[in-house]
Motif scaffolding. Structure first.
Motif, PDB file in Angstrom:
ATOM      1  N   GLY A 293      62.324  45.339  50.126  1.00  0.00           N
ATOM      2  CA  GLY A 293      62.621  43.914  50.030  1.00  0.00           C
ATOM      3  C   GLY A 293      63.992  43.604  49.463  1.00  0.00           C
ATOM      4  O   GLY A 293      64.236  42.477  49.043  1.00  0.00           O
ATOM      5  N   CYS A 294      64.902  44.565  49.452  1.00  0.00           N
ATOM      6  CA  CYS A 294      66.254  44.359  48.944  1.00  0.00           C
ATOM      7  C   CYS A 294      67.254  44.501  50.090  1.00  0.00           C
ATOM      8  O   CYS A 294      66.972  45.132  51.101  1.00  0.00           O
ATOM      9  N   THR A 295      68.430  43.943  49.894  1.00  0.00           N
ATOM     10  CA  THR A 295      69.493  44.044  50.878  1.00  0.00           C
ATOM     11  C   THR A 295      70.432  45.183  50.494  1.00  0.00           C
ATOM     12  O   THR A 295      70.988  45.178  49.399  1.00  0.00           O
ATOM     13  N   PHE A 296      70.593  46.163  51.395  1.00  0.00           N
ATOM     14  CA  PHE A 296      71.533  47.253  51.161  1.00  0.00           C
ATOM     15  C   PHE A 296      72.945  46.694  51.290  1.00  0.00           C
ATOM     16  O   PHE A 296      73.274  46.033  52.258  1.00  0.00           O
ATOM     17  N   LEU A 297      73.794  46.975  50.275  1.00  0.00           N
ATOM     18  CA  LEU A 297      75.161  46.475  50.307  1.00  0.00           C
ATOM     19  C   LEU A 297      76.162  47.552  50.722  1.00  0.00           C
ATOM     20  O   LEU A 297      76.947  47.354  51.637  1.00  0.00           O
ATOM     21  N   TYR A 298      76.144  48.695  50.051  1.00  0.00           N
ATOM     22  CA  TYR A 298      77.113  49.753  50.347  1.00  0.00           C
ATOM     23  C   TYR A 298      76.717  51.033  49.631  1.00  0.00           C
ATOM     24  O   TYR A 298      75.845  51.039  48.772  1.00  0.00           O
ATOM     25  N   LYS A 299      77.383  52.114  50.006  1.00  0.00           N
ATOM     26  CA  LYS A 299      77.223  53.411  49.349  1.00  0.00           C
ATOM     27  C   LYS A 299      78.457  53.617  48.474  1.00  0.00           C
ATOM     28  O   LYS A 299      79.581  53.345  48.902  1.00  0.00           O
ATOM     29  N   LEU A 300      78.253  54.088  47.257  1.00  0.00           N
ATOM     30  CA  LEU A 300      79.353  54.291  46.311  1.00  0.00           C
ATOM     31  C   LEU A 300      79.318  55.719  45.791  1.00  0.00           C
ATOM     32  O   LEU A 300      78.255  56.203  45.378  1.00  0.00           O
ATOM     33  N   GLU A 301      80.459  56.392  45.833  1.00  0.00           N
ATOM     34  CA  GLU A 301      80.584  57.732  45.270  1.00  0.00           C
ATOM     35  C   GLU A 301      81.550  57.667  44.097  1.00  0.00           C
ATOM     36  O   GLU A 301      82.642  57.110  44.216  1.00  0.00           O
ATOM     37  N   THR A 302      81.132  58.210  42.961  1.00  0.00           N
ATOM     38  CA  THR A 302      82.001  58.263  41.790  1.00  0.00           C
ATOM     39  C   THR A 302      82.138  59.704  41.324  1.00  0.00           C
ATOM     40  O   THR A 302      81.219  60.504  41.468  1.00  0.00           O
ATOM     41  N   GLU A 303      83.289  60.000  40.763  1.00  0.00           N
ATOM     42  CA  GLU A 303      83.539  61.304  40.153  1.00  0.00           C
ATOM     43  C   GLU A 303      84.224  61.047  38.823  1.00  0.00           C
ATOM     44  O   GLU A 303      85.236  60.347  38.754  1.00  0.00           O
TER      45      GLU A 303
END
Length: 126
Positions: free
Chosen positions: A38-48
């Protein structure tokens, strides 16, 4: 004398944990333990980030989510790993690499996820 220097070194490293603090309201972003329903996918985020503990890496990711143009209010870490920092004399020997899906959820504190068959759940730890 060597024992004193060793003890001071250990204390200095222990003091480095918890160095990253919440910024820009990132303390209100919810970490989920599975894909939400029931949520809206916004984006994929990669952090290092090169830090001493996983909690700081997670908090760094939350700060990065809060800094985005569409920050979202919930995320699910889909992969996590560490990699060695080369040529390090002082500082962390490893970097944490986290990849998360960021969502906009109507009620992030009372979330249903695919993991538990749709019952409400939210994870705040790492």
């Amino acid at each position: 004398m060597k024992k004193i220097f060793a003890l001071l070194g250990i204390l200095a490293l222990a003091a480095c944990g918890g160095m990253i603090k919440n910024e820009n309201g990132s303390e209100f972003i919810t970490q989920l333990d599975a894909e939400p329903i029931g949520c809206t996918f916004l984006y994929k985020l990669e952090t290092e980030v090169s830090v001493y503990d996983a909690e700081d890496a997670r908090r760094y990711m939350e700060n990065r989510i809060a800094d985005q143009a569409r920050p979202g209010n919930a995320y699910w870490i889909v992969s996590q790993r560490t990699k060695p920092n080369e040529w390090v004399i002082f500082g962390p020997e490893r970097s944490f690499v986290l990849v998360a899906n960021v969502y906009d959820c109507p009620h992030p504190s009372n979330m249903r996820t695919a993991r538990d068959g749709g019952s409400a759940t939210a994870s705040y730890g790492y």
